[in-house]
Every structure is written in structure tokens, then in C-alpha cells.
Design an enzyme around this catalytic site. Sequence first.
Site, PDB file in Angstrom:
ATOM      1  N   GLU A   7      -2.854   7.807  -4.270  1.00 28.24           N
ATOM      2  CA  GLU A   7      -2.907   6.510  -3.592  1.00 28.24           C
ATOM      3  C   GLU A   7      -2.703   5.394  -4.606  1.00 28.24           C
ATOM      4  O   GLU A   7      -3.378   5.355  -5.640  1.00 28.24           O
ATOM      5  CB  GLU A   7      -4.256   6.333  -2.893  1.00 28.24           C
ATOM      6  CG  GLU A   7      -4.337   5.052  -2.074  1.00 28.24           C
ATOM      7  CD  GLU A   7      -5.719   4.807  -1.483  1.00 28.24           C
ATOM      8  OE1 GLU A   7      -6.677   4.626  -2.253  1.00 28.24           O
ATOM      9  OE2 GLU A   7      -5.834   4.819  -0.247  1.00 28.24           O
ATOM     10  N   TYR A  36       0.857  -1.187   0.000  1.00 29.08           N
ATOM     11  CA  TYR A  36       0.000   0.000   0.000  1.00 29.08           C
ATOM     12  C   TYR A  36       0.891   1.233   0.000  1.00 29.08           C
ATOM     13  O   TYR A  36       1.883   1.299   0.721  1.00 29.08           O
ATOM     14  CB  TYR A  36      -0.902   0.034   1.251  1.00 29.08           C
ATOM     15  CG  TYR A  36      -1.677   1.322   1.323  1.00 29.08           C
ATOM     16  CD1 TYR A  36      -2.916   1.436   0.713  1.00 29.08           C
ATOM     17  CD2 TYR A  36      -1.145   2.453   1.961  1.00 29.08           C
ATOM     18  CE1 TYR A  36      -3.612   2.632   0.730  1.00 29.08           C
ATOM     19  CE2 TYR A  36      -1.842   3.657   1.973  1.00 29.08           C
ATOM     20  CZ  TYR A  36      -3.066   3.736   1.360  1.00 29.08           C
ATOM     21  OH  TYR A  36      -3.756   4.929   1.365  1.00 29.08           O
TER      22      TYR A  36
END
Length: 390
Positions: A197, A109
Amino acid sequence: MDIHEYQAKEILRGFGVPVPRGGLAYSPEQAGYRARALGGAAWVVKAQIHSGGRGEAGGVKLCRSEEEVRDFAATLFGKRLVTKQTGAAGKEVYRVWVEAASDIAQELYLGFVLDRKSERIMIVASAHGGMEIEDLAESDPDSLCRMVIDPATGLCEFQARELAFALGLRGGLVAQMVSTLRACYRAYRELDAMMVEINPLVVTHAGEIVALDAKMSFDTNALFRRPQIAELRDASQEDPRESMAADHGLAYVGLDGDIGCIINGAGLAMATMDMIQLAGGAPANFLDIGGGASPERVTQAFRTVLADRNVSVVLVNIFAGINRCDWVAEGVVQAYRELGLTLPVVVRLSGTNVEEGRRILRESGLPLITADTLAEAAERAVAARPKLAA
Ligand code: GDP
Ligand code: MN
């Protein structure tokens, strides 16, 4: 302002972030054609909507033949995809992204956000990607690495290396991660992003780092100097009420109740929401007409507020400093006549030219409900709602 995954990937690729090869499609046939042109034996077909959580909602599929690509794409077009983030209304799929499938060894992530506390860009990363950051923060908070970037130096190479090591990367992956991190940081800074992101950022079995997903959102207040970003706006993905207001330079927030609110200033709007709740009602929305609003602007505000079918009463609450109560009153009268209103309208005016404003309302002969104080206005708006059959 949000953009689509394929647009974010294109931008990030330009800054040096490795992304899979892919192509955009507007029809199932085109999706099939994209797969053939890409070559290989597996493709991922991904619904393009402004939302994450598409995988779980059935908006992402790994396909092993051109036919499968076409068939899955056919199920997506025109569909309103409901994800954890879209709310019950979902978002409609008009575009589909087809990309060469990646052979995933590990999912990481990676997020860049604005940390309000330190007033700096913060990198949040985890060696356990794939799931949403909120879930990750709950299930595995210790896996999260955070790093705050000093704007004077930018993201230094040693910091990026430190982060790569903290994620457990070794060997040739470290240099790839460093270059990916710095590319994302540059994209964030140079384009006035609010968020970047990549979830998941993957390590492939061949030992390469690739951004499998990408999400970017931008500072609306900086769009005037980023015309190439402003162009990426997709109004089909926005709340139609909010995009209509934005088109007229009005700030609008959609809510769930039935009292439509036309107000000047966000602070007064918040106070008005509170007073409505206190009086036992619920606001349907609030529209901030800002300072110096002309009668035409007030009329447009009525149009926007009334576009919401749930509105059964309109409450106009103006504390005029830069605004003029007489202009607002003229706008209310004009809107009432032009739009042929039949629903109750409560008006509370205060401040500059208030006497003139009240005179205009009084002499209009229209059945407007007036109030002197905010509390009175809220109570009258709640009382004016059509009674629901018991
Ligand atoms: P999101 O659900 O909207 O965040 O969409 P993602 O782009 O993150 O895709 C959802 C999931 O699909 C990912 O977490 C991956 O597990 C899977 N996925 C996406 N692309 C590929 C791929 O190229 N190969 C494989 N094997 N899985 C993929
Ligand atoms: Mn994702």
C-alpha cells in the site's frame, strides 16, 4: 508479517518505485545528522511503527531546521504511539526515518491486495489519497478504481496505462505511473507479499511521481523461502504473547477474557470459544498445539498461555487424532508441577489413548478438574473462575 515503512521503501526502490531520499535514526542526534547529510531546507521526520495513521497521531512532522528535526525526534523515541490502528496500548518507537520533504501537488492512493473472491491480486487506486482506504471507501467510493490481475499475464502495460488514465494522469506522468504500478506488482509477486500500500503516492509540483509512504505485509507461510524478508521481522511491534508462541512454533491468538485455552486445531478452538461464551465466560486467548504434541510442547503451551496475566483458569481441550491423550496428560501433569500452578485447570480429553490419558491425570493426585464433553468443560471452566468481589 508486517515490516516498517523504511524497509518497504527500500524494497520497492529496488524494484524501481521512486521514493524520497532518506535515512534511519536510532537517536535524536542521529536524526539531526541525517537531515544535514540529506541537505535541503525541509525534512519529514517519521516514527517507524507497524501502523498507519501516524500523521494524525503526531508521529509525522515536516521540519524546517536541523534543530527542529532533532527536537521532534527526541519526542518520539521511547514513546508508545497510539494510532487508530494500534489499539489503546500503542506501539513503541525505536526507529525514526528522516527524509527529504516532497513538494506535493496531488496525493493518490495505491494498494495491491489479495482479492479472495477472484483469487487474484487486485489493484485498488484513487485520485484522492492521503486518508485511510476505509474512510475513502465510505466518503468517496466512486473515486476508487479496481483492477484484477491475471496471474498468467501479470500486470500488462496497457492495463497499467488504463489505470493511470482513470486516475486522471496525463502526459509524462502516465509513463511514470505505469512503471511504478508494474514495479509494485513485481515486488508483490516475487516476494510473496499479501499487501502493498502506497498512501499517499504523490505527484510533485516538478511533475514527478513519488511514494511518500509505503506499507508491505508478507505471507507468513512463505517466509521459509524468503529469508531476506524474514530477517526484517521486528518482534517489538508484535503482540508479545503472539511472538512468544511463534518462537515455539505454536499458533496463538490473544483475546480479552480470562479463560486461557489450550486446544488442538483451529476448528475445535473456535467451537470451544463459542461454548465458553455460551456458558457465560470469555476466553483470554487460544493456543493451538497442533498435531503430535509432545509433553514438552504442552508444557511450553502452558507457559505461553500463562504469560497473559489476565488468565485465571486454563482449559485444555484435546480431540486426539494424530495427538495422543497420554502425551497431553503427561504434559499437563509436568506443566502443573514444573510451573507450580495454583490456578484451576480443566482438562477434557477425547480420542487416541484417552483411557491412558485419564489414568495419568487421575493418578497424578493433582487437583485437576476433568470433563467428558466440550459443553461440560466450558461450564466447569466458567464455574472455576475465582469469584469477583461483588
Ligand atoms: P501515516 O499517517 O502513518 O499514513 O503516514 P504518512 O507517511 O502517510 O504521512 C502522513 C501525512 O504526512 C501524509 O499524508 C502527507 O500529507 C504528510 N507528509 C508526509 N511526507 C510529506 C512530505 O514530504 N511533504 C509534505 N508536505 N507532507 C508530507
Ligand atoms: Mn500513509
